[in-house]
Design an enzyme around this catalytic site. Structure first.
Site, mmCIF file in Angstrom:
data_model
loop_
_atom_site.group_PDB
_atom_site.id
_atom_site.type_symbol
_atom_site.label_atom_id
_atom_site.label_comp_id
_atom_site.label_asym_id
_atom_site.label_seq_id
_atom_site.Cartn_x
_atom_site.Cartn_y
_atom_site.Cartn_z
ATOM 1 N N LYS A 82 -5.389 -3.282 -9.070
ATOM 2 C CA LYS A 82 -5.292 -4.194 -7.920
ATOM 3 C C LYS A 82 -4.914 -3.447 -6.646
ATOM 4 O O LYS A 82 -5.333 -3.842 -5.557
ATOM 5 C CB LYS A 82 -4.304 -5.326 -8.215
ATOM 6 C CG LYS A 82 -2.852 -4.894 -8.395
ATOM 7 C CD LYS A 82 -2.042 -4.901 -7.116
ATOM 8 C CE LYS A 82 -0.633 -4.401 -7.381
ATOM 9 N NZ LYS A 82 0.205 -4.383 -6.167
ATOM 10 N N ARG A 139 2.142 -2.641 2.193
ATOM 11 C CA ARG A 139 1.685 -1.307 2.594
ATOM 12 C C ARG A 139 0.188 -1.116 2.392
ATOM 13 O O ARG A 139 -0.488 -0.495 3.211
ATOM 14 C CB ARG A 139 2.468 -0.262 1.792
ATOM 15 C CG ARG A 139 3.963 -0.303 2.072
ATOM 16 C CD ARG A 139 4.765 0.368 0.975
ATOM 17 N NE ARG A 139 4.781 -0.445 -0.239
ATOM 18 C CZ ARG A 139 5.447 -0.119 -1.336
ATOM 19 N NH1 ARG A 139 6.144 0.995 -1.381
ATOM 20 N NH2 ARG A 139 5.423 -0.912 -2.402
#
Length: 347
Positions: free
Chosen positions: A198, A266
């Site tokens: 993912k 992030r």
């Protein structure tokens, strides 16, 4: 009451102190050599400087790394709380000192690609790094859950995976709360592959955000393009999961984790910068000091796919998205989403 020793004071590891202490367990939070300031601040004020939250007021003690043996003494469970960048450090320095009767639960999502292109998950890697004749129950956490929302006690669904269902049931009893919901699986390869991938594909979906808002950030975020990339991610991940022998239900963990990662954090930032037209080096310079596990995972996943293609097991054309992400990261390619390659005919 059980004693839970968390080694690595990162955001997710520290966030686990909320459900753990909420169940009247005692938490010993141990910082790595890189976490000294986090531990010092938390010990003095109770505030976690990167999670940006006050940690539980009771039931938690703080240790620097030189006191790790003291923190493990009498513990019932050990938590691996390092990022992908700390996996080797943990394997070399911590695995050898964890008593065999203490199960390990790893929160680190990722995988290792061997020289021949074979892809193994972190629990498999940890097992391979155990000292001779040492046995250790190594388990892991997967699923869509961000650290700051876990700390805020938002309802979260995760999965604990491992070889022994009874150990998993015990771990679940220590952490499950009214907001932290835990499924169990003995399909370690499937769960770990799903939640690792993912990160790579979230970077790819986030390219569409950067393309939409433009170089100066003044544009409007679009969702059609993100949804298209999200769908292609599911298609490719499902193929990869099948290749590694994972159960098809693991695509649920991939999809949920992909969703929450694209919405913040992030990985979204690096993908957005690349989509805006910054080169990989320029984007990395802007995010200097930020842990970007997605870069490692995307590179390793692409290496695995390329090795399978070289052996004639798959076609690179079946994985246009991860290959394009890899080209951007490792070959200096500009963002040019291969939309045409996503099309198919179903008869």
């Amino acid at each position: 009451m059980s004693i839970i020793t968390i080694i690595g004071a990162g955001q997710m590891a520290s966030a686990l102190s909320f459900p753990a202490t909420g169940n009247n367990n005692k938490v010993r939070l141990v910082g790595t050599p890189l976490d000294r300031n986090i531990i010092d601040t938390a010990k003095d004020t109770g505030f976690h400087s990167t999670l940006k939250r006050q940690l539980p007021k009771t039931g938690i003690e703080y240790y620097q790394i030189e006191d790790v043996n003291k923190a493990l003494d009498g513990a019932d469970v050990a938590i691996c709380g390092v990022s992908s960048f700390g996996v080797d450090w943990f394997a070399d320095n911590i695995l050898p000192i964890i008593p065999e009767d203490i199960p390990l639960l790893s929160i680190t999502k990722g995988m290792i690609t061997k020289e021949d292109g074979e892809m193994i998950n972190y629990p498999q890697y940890f097992l391979s790094k155990l000292p001779c004749n040492k046995k250790l129950s190594i388990n892991a956490v997967g699923g869509p859950c961000t650290s700051y929302e876990l700390a805020d006690k938002d309802n979260s669904e995760v999965v604990f995976c491992g070889e022994d269902i009874n150990i998993l049931r015990n771990l679940k009893s220590l952490f499950e709360t009214s907001y932290y919901h835990i499924s169990l699986s003995t399909d370690i390869v499937g769960v770990e592959c799903a939640v690792a991938l993912k990160n790579a594909y979230a970077l790819g979906v986030s390219l569409a955000i950067g393309l939409a808002i433009g170089p100066d950030g003044s544009g409007k975020e679009h969702y059609n393009s993100q949804a298209a990339l999200f769908g292609q991610s599911i298609k490719e991940a499902k193929h990869i999961l099948k290749l590694v022998g994972a159960g098809e239900e693991n695509i649920i963990y991939f999809g949920g984790d992909l969703y929450v990662t694209v919405f913040g954090g992030r990985t979204r930032r690096i993908g957005t910068l690349l989509g805006q037209g910054f080169s990989f080096d320029e984007a990395m310079e802007q995010l200097k000091g930020v842990t970007l596990e997605s870069i490692i995972i995307a590179s390793r996943a692409a290496k695995h796919i390329r090795s399978l293609a070289y052996k004639g097991i798959v076609k690179l054309s079946d994985f246009p998205m991860i290959i394009h992400i890899d080209d951007i990261i490792n070959s200096g390619a500009s963002v040019d989403i291969p939309w045409k390659a996503f099309e198919s005919e179903k008869i």
